[in-house]
Motif scaffolding. Structure first.
Motif, mmCIF file in Angstrom:
data_model
loop_
_atom_site.group_PDB
_atom_site.id
_atom_site.type_symbol
_atom_site.label_atom_id
_atom_site.label_comp_id
_atom_site.label_asym_id
_atom_site.label_seq_id
_atom_site.Cartn_x
_atom_site.Cartn_y
_atom_site.Cartn_z
ATOM 1 N N SER A 1 -0.313 3.908 6.645
ATOM 2 C CA SER A 1 0.842 4.152 7.514
ATOM 3 C C SER A 1 0.815 3.228 8.717
ATOM 4 C CB SER A 1 0.858 5.614 7.981
ATOM 5 O OG SER A 1 -0.328 5.941 8.684
ATOM 6 N N VAL B 1 9.313 -3.462 6.348
ATOM 7 C CA VAL B 1 8.669 -2.466 5.487
ATOM 8 C C VAL B 1 8.583 -2.990 4.056
ATOM 9 C CG1 VAL B 1 8.915 -0.165 4.472
ATOM 10 C CG2 VAL B 1 9.284 -0.490 6.930
ATOM 11 N N GLN C 1 5.035 -3.436 2.120
ATOM 12 C CA GLN C 1 4.798 -2.736 0.856
ATOM 13 C C GLN C 1 4.543 -3.717 -0.280
ATOM 14 O OE1 GLN C 1 7.014 1.529 1.409
ATOM 15 N NE2 GLN C 1 8.311 -0.145 0.700
ATOM 16 N N PRO D 1 3.656 1.971 -1.720
ATOM 17 C CA PRO D 1 4.500 2.468 -0.630
ATOM 18 C C PRO D 1 3.642 2.798 0.591
ATOM 19 C CG PRO D 1 4.904 3.673 -2.678
ATOM 20 C CD PRO D 1 3.644 2.883 -2.880
ATOM 21 N N CYS E 1 9.841 3.805 1.312
ATOM 22 C CA CYS E 1 8.684 4.257 2.081
ATOM 23 C C CYS E 1 8.780 5.767 2.301
ATOM 24 C CB CYS E 1 8.580 3.531 3.418
ATOM 25 S SG CYS E 1 9.778 4.062 4.689
#
Length: 288
Positions: A100, A133, A137, A143, A175
């Protein structure tokens, strides 16, 4: 280390500090909370040494999550590529259960800042974050989760509410969301948001992890209060109540206790983790 470990159980985890390596290993041997741990991968951006020896042992005993603080996805120039390359390398090495980072920026023009800074919530910034993002990824080959911001200020001209922005980002990129309950209380003090309305509007299917923590409030006089997300105090009763409401809405999720300043002894932190664990196991027993 063979393969990707299972996702963190829908139980309580703890932000791992070097002083607590041995205590966490003892908990793992007894099957006690915390049942998983989370680390800031930037603390392991070195080739070897005792930090890696300990992390390798813990990774073999418990699921480990990586909570990055340095990608700076909101930087107009894009993510910090050196940070991303190191993160990818560390993920390849340890195969964390979750990865994260934050909906924020912390660098500009090559300069790094010690804060996770806010941004306007517009179509333009949504496009930017979606591109970043997607890039992260793609490089990770998995993800990621994106954490809701802890906001000191808002911007004129915002065209999205925060929940709508997060939903749009998640659905566009695939995500997941990391929902930090304490951040909602910080933003309530600083921006006047209603944390209960916020929780009520969330799409629980997008949430892969929850954080809880404490924060401080500065009195600047004339009724001006500033909440600071310093993770330097126990989880407040208000945060526990809001966590309870969120779990009622979305069901059990992995819950992570953060403490980064004024760190007490392990038993005190373990007591908070066990309180969160009891909230989760009660719901898991009901579901079963």
């Amino acid at each position: 280390m063979d393969g990707v470990p299972p996702l963190p159980p829908k139980r309580a985890g703890l932000g791992l500090k070097p002083a607590f390596f041995e205590a966490v290993m003892d908990c793992a041997a007894r099957g006690a909370a915390p049942t998983w741990v989370e680390v800031h991968p930037q603390n392991y951006f070195m080739d070897g040494g005792p930090m890696h020896r300990w992390l390798a042992q813990i990774r073999d005993a418990l699921p480990v999550s990586f909570h990055s603080v340095g990608l700076s996805m909101g930087d107009p120039g894009g993510v910090n590529r050196a940070e991303l390359d190191q993160l990818v390398s560390l993920c390849d090495r340890y195969q964390p259960a979750l990865v994260s980072d934050h909906l924020s920026w912390s660098s500009l023009g090559g300069e790094q800042f010690p804060d996770l800074l806010p941004f306007p919530m517009t179509d333009q910034t949504l496009d930017h974050f979606a591109d970043q993002v997607d890039l992260v990824q793609e490089k990770l080959g998995r993800p990621m989760l994106v954490e809701n911001p802890s906001r000191m200020t808002a911007f004129q001209g915002d065209t999205y509410g925060e929940v709508d922005f997060l939903h749009a980002l998640a659905r566009r990129t695939g995500c997941g969301l990391l929902m930090d309950v304490n951040n909602l209380l910080v933003s309530r003090t600083n921006l006047g948001i209603d944390p209960n309305d916020y929780v009520g509007a969330l799409d629980g299917s997008l949430i892969g992890e929850i954080h809880i923590a404490g924060h401080s409030v500065e009195d600047h006089g004339n009724g001006e209060m500033l909440a600071v997300d310093d993770h330097g105090s126990p989880v407040s009763e208000e945060c526990w109540t809001l966590l309870d409401r969120l779990l009622d809405r979305i069901g059990p999720r992995p819950v992570l206790l953060e403490r980064d300043n004024d760190i007490p002894d392990f038993d005190e932190l373990l007591g908070e983790a066990e309180r969160a664990d009891a909230m989760l196991t009660r719901r898991l027993a009901y579901v079963a």
